[in-house]
Enzyme design. Structure first.
Site, PDB file in Angstrom:
ATOM      1  N   TYR A   1       0.855  -1.185   0.000  1.00  0.00           N
ATOM      2  CA  TYR A   1       0.000   0.000   0.000  1.00  0.00           C
ATOM      3  C   TYR A   1       0.887   1.231   0.000  1.00  0.00           C
ATOM      4  O   TYR A   1       1.837   1.320   0.780  1.00  0.00           O
ATOM      5  CB  TYR A   1      -0.895   0.001   1.241  1.00  0.00           C
ATOM      6  CG  TYR A   1      -1.801   1.215   1.344  1.00  0.00           C
ATOM      7  CD1 TYR A   1      -2.830   1.409   0.432  1.00  0.00           C
ATOM      8  CD2 TYR A   1      -1.627   2.151   2.360  1.00  0.00           C
ATOM      9  CE1 TYR A   1      -3.664   2.523   0.519  1.00  0.00           C
ATOM     10  CE2 TYR A   1      -2.453   3.261   2.465  1.00  0.00           C
ATOM     11  CZ  TYR A   1      -3.477   3.440   1.541  1.00  0.00           C
ATOM     12  OH  TYR A   1      -4.296   4.538   1.643  1.00  0.00           O
TER      13      TYR A   1
ATOM     14  N   ASP B   1       9.335   2.882   0.160  1.00  0.00           N
ATOM     15  CA  ASP B   1       8.264   3.514   0.926  1.00  0.00           C
ATOM     16  C   ASP B   1       8.395   3.104   2.387  1.00  0.00           C
ATOM     17  O   ASP B   1       8.052   1.994   2.777  1.00  0.00           O
ATOM     18  CB  ASP B   1       6.905   3.089   0.354  1.00  0.00           C
ATOM     19  CG  ASP B   1       5.735   3.718   1.114  1.00  0.00           C
ATOM     20  OD1 ASP B   1       5.972   4.379   2.148  1.00  0.00           O
ATOM     21  OD2 ASP B   1       4.585   3.541   0.674  1.00  0.00           O
TER      22      ASP B   1
ATOM     23  N   LYS C   1       3.984   8.828   9.110  1.00  0.00           N
ATOM     24  CA  LYS C   1       3.607   8.276  10.410  1.00  0.00           C
ATOM     25  C   LYS C   1       4.513   8.746  11.569  1.00  0.00           C
ATOM     26  O   LYS C   1       4.281   9.833  12.069  1.00  0.00           O
ATOM     27  CB  LYS C   1       3.492   6.762  10.304  1.00  0.00           C
ATOM     28  CG  LYS C   1       2.392   6.401   9.277  1.00  0.00           C
ATOM     29  CD  LYS C   1       1.904   4.986   9.284  1.00  0.00           C
ATOM     30  CE  LYS C   1       0.634   4.843   8.461  1.00  0.00           C
ATOM     31  NZ  LYS C   1       0.743   4.228   7.155  1.00  0.00           N
TER      32      LYS C   1
HETATM   33  C1  LIG Z   1       0.115   4.663   5.789  1.00  0.00           C
HETATM   34  C2  LIG Z   1       0.908   4.421   4.564  1.00  0.00           C
HETATM   35  C3  LIG Z   1       0.855   5.280   3.448  1.00  0.00           C
HETATM   36  C4  LIG Z   1      -0.134   6.413   3.365  1.00  0.00           C
HETATM   37  O1  LIG Z   1       0.053   7.372   4.324  1.00  0.00           O
HETATM   38  P1  LIG Z   1      -1.172   8.359   4.693  1.00  0.00           P
HETATM   39  O2  LIG Z   1      -0.568   9.314   5.658  1.00  0.00           O
HETATM   40  O3  LIG Z   1      -2.242   7.496   5.268  1.00  0.00           O
HETATM   41  O4  LIG Z   1      -1.594   9.005   3.418  1.00  0.00           O
HETATM   42  C5  LIG Z   1       1.723   5.053   2.399  1.00  0.00           C
HETATM   43  N1  LIG Z   1       2.586   4.025   2.418  1.00  0.00           N
HETATM   44  C6  LIG Z   1       2.650   3.169   3.446  1.00  0.00           C
HETATM   45  C7  LIG Z   1       3.645   2.066   3.413  1.00  0.00           C
HETATM   46  C8  LIG Z   1       1.803   3.323   4.549  1.00  0.00           C
HETATM   47  O5  LIG Z   1       1.854   2.436   5.546  1.00  0.00           O
END
Ligand SMILES: *Cc1c(COP(=O)(O)O)cnc(C)c1O
Length: 428
Positions: free
Chosen positions: A144, A239, A267
């Protein structure tokens, strides 16, 4: 478990927000029942509006690594608020957090602050496309990367199928530029590059995937991505929105002997405020506006309150505290392994740094297909029973769980006792 207030609040919210929530997984659809509506949170604990306490392993989906409402962070934020909540002009607070991130995360020669992980990954692939003057992006099934158009794409069957939109509203033309490949599959990756290598702008991956359950990429797989992207002139994007400051002290990339071109953070870096960042090699990042032509901007980017919370959070994450979290994760995972033996459960316990998860599955889980094949019905049942015992886990087997510096040995003991009782009820 009392739920009257949460039930009422959920009904009321459904007249306001689609499904009653502002982000879909919060609705508890995968496990059923009513999502808890939260009144307050402190340390390792969450308190719902029915007045019940829970040991929280979701931690706002990762950010609250120092636990909820850590006193020194709250104090610094309060002081910052009094000095104005947004300037729309640069402030030294941005540089302070930026420098700290450069010190702590390898390969961040230049970076830019944004407001969400979605923005970070969306901007990173724009840089990859702008730099290479190519359009295609490779991602892996089950990873994701936020909800922007290019990433809401599912692969068809077979290898290197061009993506079809995974969501109505994503233009087919955009989805067709995303190639989705199976995770941890070097042969599929090689075949993809042999067929389309000269059209690929970048490859993006969660090196430790946390959004299909917790699954680690193999060292060989990460190395293959690096080698192929280099050979074909594409960018390698890691990511780390979830794994940054969590999968290891230096994030997921700290687990591999491989240098990426761009990294996305989120995060933890905002300490519970909307902060994310993308960055990496100076040669690429210097092509972002105003130095270069690749456009990216944000009214609230680098917001002084958010920068303060991020700085005060990351600064406090010392190697000692990190080790303490690793010890707690080990205590929990060892305990779960013991219960697996005791009750003869088809259970796979996984951890990466301060992240952990489990699959009800007979076999180790290496990709999305494996993850899907786990017993989701059993997970929902276990989740519900644990919730009744005051243990708040991520409400889906596809989600990772998190440890904070505030979780104590006693919290873990209590959690394991709850698991023991729940497995006893189901298998006893
Ligand atoms: C949470 C997450 C996102 C998206 O971040 P948001 O702040 O919710 O837009 C993208 N990549 C990874 C791996 C994530 O865990």
């Amino acid at each position: 478990m009392k739920q009257e207030q949460s039930k009422k609040a959920f009904l009321e919210a459904q007249d306001v927000f689609p499904g009653g929530v502002n982000s879909p997984v919060r609705a508890f659809k995968a496990v059923g029942g009513t999502p808890l509506f939260i009144d307050k949170a402190k340390g390792a604990y969450l308190y719902d509006i029915d007045g019940q306490e829970y040991i929280d392993y979701v931690l706002s989906w990762g950010p609250m690594i120092l636990g909820h409402a850590p006193d020194p962070v709250i104090a610094a934020v309060q002081e910052a608020v009094a000095k104005g909540t947004s300037y729309g002009a640069p402030s030294p607070l941005e540089t302070k957090l930026g420098k700290l991130l450069q010190e702590r995360v390898p390969y961040l020669e230049r970076l830019r602050m944004v407001n969400s992980g979605t923005e970070a990954t969306m901007s990173a692939i724009r840089v990859a496309r702008g730099v290479t003057k190519r359009d295609k992006i490779v991602k892996f099934i089950g990873c994701y990367h936020g909800h922007s158009d290019s990433f809401l794409v599912e692969a068809g069957s077979g290898i290197a199928t061009f993506g079809l939109p995974d969501s109505p509203g994503v233009p087919a033309a955009t989805a067709s530029q995303t190639i989705s490949l199976p995770y941890n599959n070097i042969a599929a990756l090689k075949e993809c590059f042999e067929q389309h290598g000269t059209e690929i702008a970048g490859v993006i991956i969660e090196a430790v995937a946390g959004n299909m359950g917790l699954i680690k990429a193999s060292e060989e797989f990460i190395r293959a991505i690096r080698d192929l992207t280099r050979e074909y002139g594409a960018l390698f994007i890691v990511d780390e929105v979830m794994t940054g400051f969590r999968a290891s002290y230096t994030g997921a990339i700290g687990l591999y002997q491989v240098e990426p071109d761009l990294i996305c953070l989120g995060k933890v870096v905002g300490g519970g405020f909307p902060v994310a960042a993308f960055g990496g090699k100076k040669v690429y990042m210097d092509q972002v506006a105003p130095l270069g032509a690749i456009y990216q901007a944000g009214t609230l980017s680098g917001n002084p309150i958010a920068m303060t919370a991020g700085y005060e959070t990351v600064k406090r994450l010392t190697p000692d505290l990190f080790q303490q979290m690793l010890d707690r994760v080990e205590q929990l995972c060892t305990g779960l392994e013991r219960l697996k033996e005791k009750y003869q459960i088809p259970l796979q316990v996984v951890s990466a740094g301060t992240m952990f998860g489990f699959f009800f599955n007979d076999h180790p889980v290496c990709n999305f297909e494996d993850s899907k094949a786990s017993d989701h019905h059993l997970f929902a049942k276990v989740h519900r029973l644990l919730l009744e015992k005051g243990i708040y886990l991520a409400p889906s087997q596809y989600e990772s769980n998190f440890m904070s510096t505030e979780h104590t040995k006693e919290d873990i003991d209590r959690t394991l006792q709850a698991f023991d009782h729940v497995f006893g009820e189901i298998y006893g």
